[in-house]
Design an enzyme around this catalytic site. Structure first.
Site, short mmCIF file in Angstrom:
data_model
loop_
_atom_site.label_atom_id
_atom_site.label_comp_id
_atom_site.label_asym_id
_atom_site.label_seq_id
_atom_site.Cartn_x
_atom_site.Cartn_y
_atom_site.Cartn_z
N HIS A 306 0.86 -1.22 -0.14
CA HIS A 306 -0.06 -0.04 -0.08
C HIS A 306 1.00 1.22 0.16
O HIS A 306 2.00 1.38 0.72
CB HIS A 306 -0.96 -0.17 1.06
CG HIS A 306 -2.09 0.93 1.03
ND1 HIS A 306 -1.99 2.13 1.40
CD2 HIS A 306 -3.17 0.55 0.74
CE1 HIS A 306 -3.10 2.73 1.28
NE2 HIS A 306 -4.09 2.05 0.77
N ASP A 363 -7.92 -5.62 0.19
CA ASP A 363 -8.22 -6.36 -0.73
C ASP A 363 -8.01 -7.85 -1.10
O ASP A 363 -8.25 -8.71 -1.67
CB ASP A 363 -7.86 -5.84 -2.04
CG ASP A 363 -8.47 -4.27 -2.69
OD1 ASP A 363 -9.79 -4.61 -2.49
OD2 ASP A 363 -8.06 -3.56 -3.29
#
Ligand code: CMC
Length: 428
Positions: A306, A363
């Protein structure tokens, strides 16, 4: 303003004092807005790695410590105790609603859940192979044609906000029914927001359908976890498009399109495709991890890493637990979950991932949960969009109600040819 300044010394001997601005969580920043006028210099920050594009009071995220708060409330508490409708109200209006406010907001969402009957026929024009994100973005753009008063930015926006929140869910349900050749299921006013979505997805006219309360709770939690994430790619897109004065439906449709990419919201679909591929080749994931580390075919461990989180994404932590609980409730044993857990175990102990601070993101487990709920893989990003909608709207509203907001217009460092004279085609 903190009253403090930072001094920037430039190579040509110029020095400039720049104001230091400190956020409410003590994040310091240097305000460079006067830099170009004062010195002729601009800053370069491709991909906005370190640029604060706005001052925002909506969401706080500390990527080092794994903290996420909406309007000051920790994501863990909201996921545990709130509903998606209440969290949407919080994000958009800046405070938790009273009982009366929540009831009124829920009622509005219920009464605006139908889409214009003419729009229902649009679904017939799409080929059955259409990706639902293509359908969703076009449908949301089309809403601006059905509610043209959205073009008047001085008019009240509350009704458009309600319509968006409620109808996007209906569009998603209808597009799924269309893709599998079943009649669309109209929303039922007696159902709650998330129960109604499950009804539109999974009910059939021939049989009674009562949404499973465990799935309703899980869906509320999933959508809350996705509801905002400050200046991510799609939210920045909503702000960028909205900054030109484009209407809210246009801005949100642009956000939906930005979300679609596999590095952003499309990652949940990509995770399942990756896990299925590993399953097909009969591996336990070790070979795939080696390919990722060797950057074979530029492969990445999808659902990992991320831009902001450099520790475990707090949303992934909640999702992992929720996935176990929902699968146990449904009595499902999903081999993809075993592969995902094995991959996580390997990656968390591997120097490549440790050094680059790559951890599971939101996710990584959400797709397995959606799959267990019966939602098809190509609709996962649509689910992300339904969840992110209140965040997009909150940011759009924050921007349009700020009298100081300006059209988004970055600068560039030009690297092309310097001036040259046009040559007639015969002389080239
Ligand atoms: N697997 C393997 N290597 C990775 C991964 C990954 N998932 N993510 C980053 N890296 C490596 C990358 O190859 C690079 O290595 P090197 O320094 O040797 O070139 C380094 O880590 C830095 O990567 P980056 O692409 O420069 O980092 P970024 O901050 O620009 O990208 C990211 C962030 C999310 C796009 C990236 O981590 C990624 O592609 N992850 C997989 C896709 C994914 O799961 N996306 C969903 C993000 S969470 C939901 C959302 O908010 O959108």
């Amino acid at each position: 303003m903190s009253g403090k300044t930072a001094t920037l010394n430039l190579p040509d001997g110029k020095a400039v004092e720049l104001p230091v601005i400190v956020g409410s969580e003590q994040e310091p920043s240097v305000d460079i807005r006067s830099l170009r006028d004062a010195t002729g210099y601009v800053t370069l920050d491709s991909g906005y790695m370190n640029t604060g594009a706005v001052q925002s009071a909506i969401t706080y995220l500390d990527g080092e410590k794994g903290i996420l708060r909406y309007r000051g409330y920790p994501i863990e508490e909201l996921a545990e105790h709130s509903t998606f409708v209440e969290t949407s109200y919080l994000l958009i209006n800046g405070k938790l609603p009273s009982r009366t406010e929540l009831d009124a907001f829920s009622k509005q969402l219920t009464y605006h859940s139908l889409i214009h009957e003419d729009m229902r026929h649009f679904f017939e024009g799409y080929p059955p192979t259409s990706h639902p994100m293509a359908v969703l973005s076009s449908m949301v753009t089309s809403m601006s044609a059905y509610y043209p008063d959205c073009l008047d930015r001085s008019a009240p926006m509350d009704l458009h906000i309600t319509r968006l929140l409620s109808k996007v869910r209906t569009i998603a349900g209808f597009s799924y029914k269309k893709s599998i050749g079943q009649p669309v299921m109209y929303p039922r006013n007696a159902l709650s927001f998330c129960a109604n979505f499950l009804h539109m997805m999974f009910a059939v006219p021939a049989e009674p359908y009562e949404p499973d309360p465990v799935l309703v709770k899980a869906l509320n939690q999933l959508l809350i976890l996705h509801a905002d994430h400050e200046q991510n790619c799609s939210t920045s897109t909503v702000r960028m498009v909205g900054s030109s004065g484009a209407n809210v439906y246009a801005a949100v449709a642009a956000g939906i399109l930005a979300l679609w990419g596999p590095l952003h919201g499309g990652a949940n679909q990509a995770v399942i495709e990756m896990l299925e591929e590993i399953q097909k080749t009969g591996g336990d994931g070790h070979a795939f991890i080696n390919d990722v580390k060797n950057k074979k075919n530029n492969s990445r461990l999808m659902g990992f890493g991320h831009r902001v989180y450099k520790s475990y994404d707090p949303r992934a932590k909640i999702l992992k637990k929720m996935t176990d609980e929902v699968l146990a409730h449904l009595g499902i044993k999903d081999p993809l979950l075993d592969i995902a857990k094995a991959l996580e175990e390997v990656a968390l102990h591997d120097d490549y991932f440790i050094e680059k601070k790559l951890y599971p993101n939101v996710d990584f487990y959400s797709g397995i949960l959606y799959r267990a709920m019966g939602i098809p893989t190509d609709m996962f990003t649509v689910m992300f969009a339904i969840g992110r909608l209140p965040g997009w709207i909150a940011h759009w509203k924050e921007m349009v109600t700020d009298p100081k907001s300006k059209i988004a217009r970055p600068r560039q460092i030009y690297t092309g040819e310097t001036t040259r004279s046009y040559l007639p085609i015969e002389q080239r």
